[in-house]
Design a protein around this motif. Sequence first.
Motif, PDB file in Angstrom:
ATOM      1  N   PRO A 119       2.390 -36.847  50.532  1.00 51.20           N
ATOM      2  CA  PRO A 119       2.773 -37.997  51.364  1.00 51.20           C
ATOM      3  C   PRO A 119       2.435 -39.311  50.669  1.00 51.20           C
ATOM      4  O   PRO A 119       1.488 -39.392  49.887  1.00 51.20           O
ATOM      5  CB  PRO A 119       1.925 -37.808  52.635  1.00 51.20           C
ATOM      6  CG  PRO A 119       1.585 -36.356  52.663  1.00 51.20           C
ATOM      7  CD  PRO A 119       1.467 -35.928  51.233  1.00 51.20           C
ATOM      8  N   TRP A 120       3.206 -40.330  50.972  1.00 48.80           N
ATOM      9  CA  TRP A 120       2.971 -41.631  50.356  1.00 48.80           C
ATOM     10  C   TRP A 120       1.559 -42.130  50.620  1.00 48.80           C
ATOM     11  O   TRP A 120       0.956 -42.782  49.776  1.00 48.80           O
ATOM     12  CB  TRP A 120       4.002 -42.642  50.867  1.00 48.80           C
ATOM     13  CG  TRP A 120       5.217 -42.711  50.010  1.00 48.80           C
ATOM     14  CD1 TRP A 120       6.453 -42.218  50.278  1.00 48.80           C
ATOM     15  CD2 TRP A 120       5.318 -43.325  48.707  1.00 48.80           C
ATOM     16  NE1 TRP A 120       7.327 -42.470  49.233  1.00 48.80           N
ATOM     17  CE2 TRP A 120       6.656 -43.154  48.272  1.00 48.80           C
ATOM     18  CE3 TRP A 120       4.412 -43.989  47.887  1.00 48.80           C
ATOM     19  CZ2 TRP A 120       7.097 -43.628  47.025  1.00 48.80           C
ATOM     20  CZ3 TRP A 120       4.849 -44.464  46.655  1.00 48.80           C
ATOM     21  CH2 TRP A 120       6.181 -44.280  46.250  1.00 48.80           C
ATOM     22  N   HIS A 135      -2.372 -31.220  49.272  1.00 45.38           N
ATOM     23  CA  HIS A 135      -1.692 -32.229  48.471  1.00 45.38           C
ATOM     24  C   HIS A 135      -2.191 -32.257  47.028  1.00 45.38           C
ATOM     25  O   HIS A 135      -1.723 -33.061  46.238  1.00 45.38           O
ATOM     26  CB  HIS A 135      -1.865 -33.609  49.106  1.00 45.38           C
ATOM     27  CG  HIS A 135      -1.419 -33.656  50.529  1.00 45.38           C
ATOM     28  ND1 HIS A 135      -1.956 -34.534  51.452  1.00 45.38           N
ATOM     29  CD2 HIS A 135      -0.490 -32.922  51.205  1.00 45.38           C
ATOM     30  CE1 HIS A 135      -1.385 -34.342  52.631  1.00 45.38           C
ATOM     31  NE2 HIS A 135      -0.502 -33.368  52.504  1.00 45.38           N
TER      32      HIS A 135
END
Length: 417
Positions: A81-82, A154
């Motif tokens: 995710p950003w 992530h």
Amino acid sequence: MGLPYSAVPTHPVPSWWQRHRRTLRATALIVLLTLCGLMILALVREQTGTAGLLVGFGLALLPVPLLLTAFRWLSAPLPAPWRTHLFAFAWGACAATLVAILANGFATDWLASSVVVDSPHEADTLGATVIAPVVEETTKAAAVLLLFLFRRRHLDSVVSGIAAAGITAAGFAFTENILYLGTAFDQDAALGPDGLAGSATAGTFLIRIIFAPFAHPLFTAMTGIAFGMVAALPRRRRILRTVLPLLGWFTAVLLHAIWNGSASFANYTFLAVYGLFMLPVFGALTWLAVWSRLHELRIVRETLPAYAAAGWFSEPEPWSLSSMRARSMARAMARRSHGPAAARTVAAYQHEATALALLRSRATNGATAPDFAAREHQLLNSLRANHPLSGPPTTSAALALSRPPIPPQAWAGYSPR
């Protein structure tokens, strides 16, 4: 007859902290990074002046979009995710840089006042070659470690490790470049050079922005690679899981020390190190990153057919989901037919399919995640919910791009569950 009141299972009511801890942690982290950023801003402005700060900021900003784009492209099969990469950049630009500036300054002052060195120049050289690499690579590695511990999903592969480490280092280099370029501009303003050849700003810009914008990301990527490898190791390999991060950090420090040390020698040592060492290492890292990206797509192609045979995908989909070109075509088809929201749904479908393939592949290789069953169930349910919208363009992209073409009638009547 119903159960007696005392036998009815009850669930404890979550405390206030349990309900709000994620929000509180995020808020505390934002406040911490903001304070670090303000302190960095004050320190840089004190050293460079307002004009130097603005000039340094503008020049240091130039390579940042290129670096961020490169690392986001690298992790495109399963992007973090950003907000995760934003944290990495902010940590490098604010927290890591602040600690490094303070620690490096303290260490250099101690060396200059001790009996270890004979002159301030020797103190600066020793600080840049020995102290700075250790301090800076440790502060940047802290962001990678935090993501590994608290956002394991992530940072669970070599690709995601390189991306997280590279973006952290890009943030660090951004702030450091502001300082160096701003200081050079301040020197030029004081000396008033007659031409470009005598400009400290031009020389600094040439070396730090044109020739070596990849330097800091290259160093810290070694730490990211190590943590990515650890994520794919079975938990029983405890010694290797401990040694690899230390080895990655040490390699980052060594590369950093060689780079800094080369600038301290006279003649053409710096150019020799740059051309004969740094560029080949950068080329090797680039090859490893691209190979790892292709390897992830290969895992998708080899793992998802088993799920297709069980009815979760149509048969052409694993091929389509393992091709970035087919993925792009599927999103474009969805956008033309149903709008941007549909394209985002297809993108999420592609990322979830990749996550499923990598999750299963690691389990097959003995690195089963503790929450494997729950995570697989969650991904499959989400894929099934999004399949009515995402499946047709994904299949159509496979039919259009596969070589040799797959006869459409071969899949007629096939309906995934």
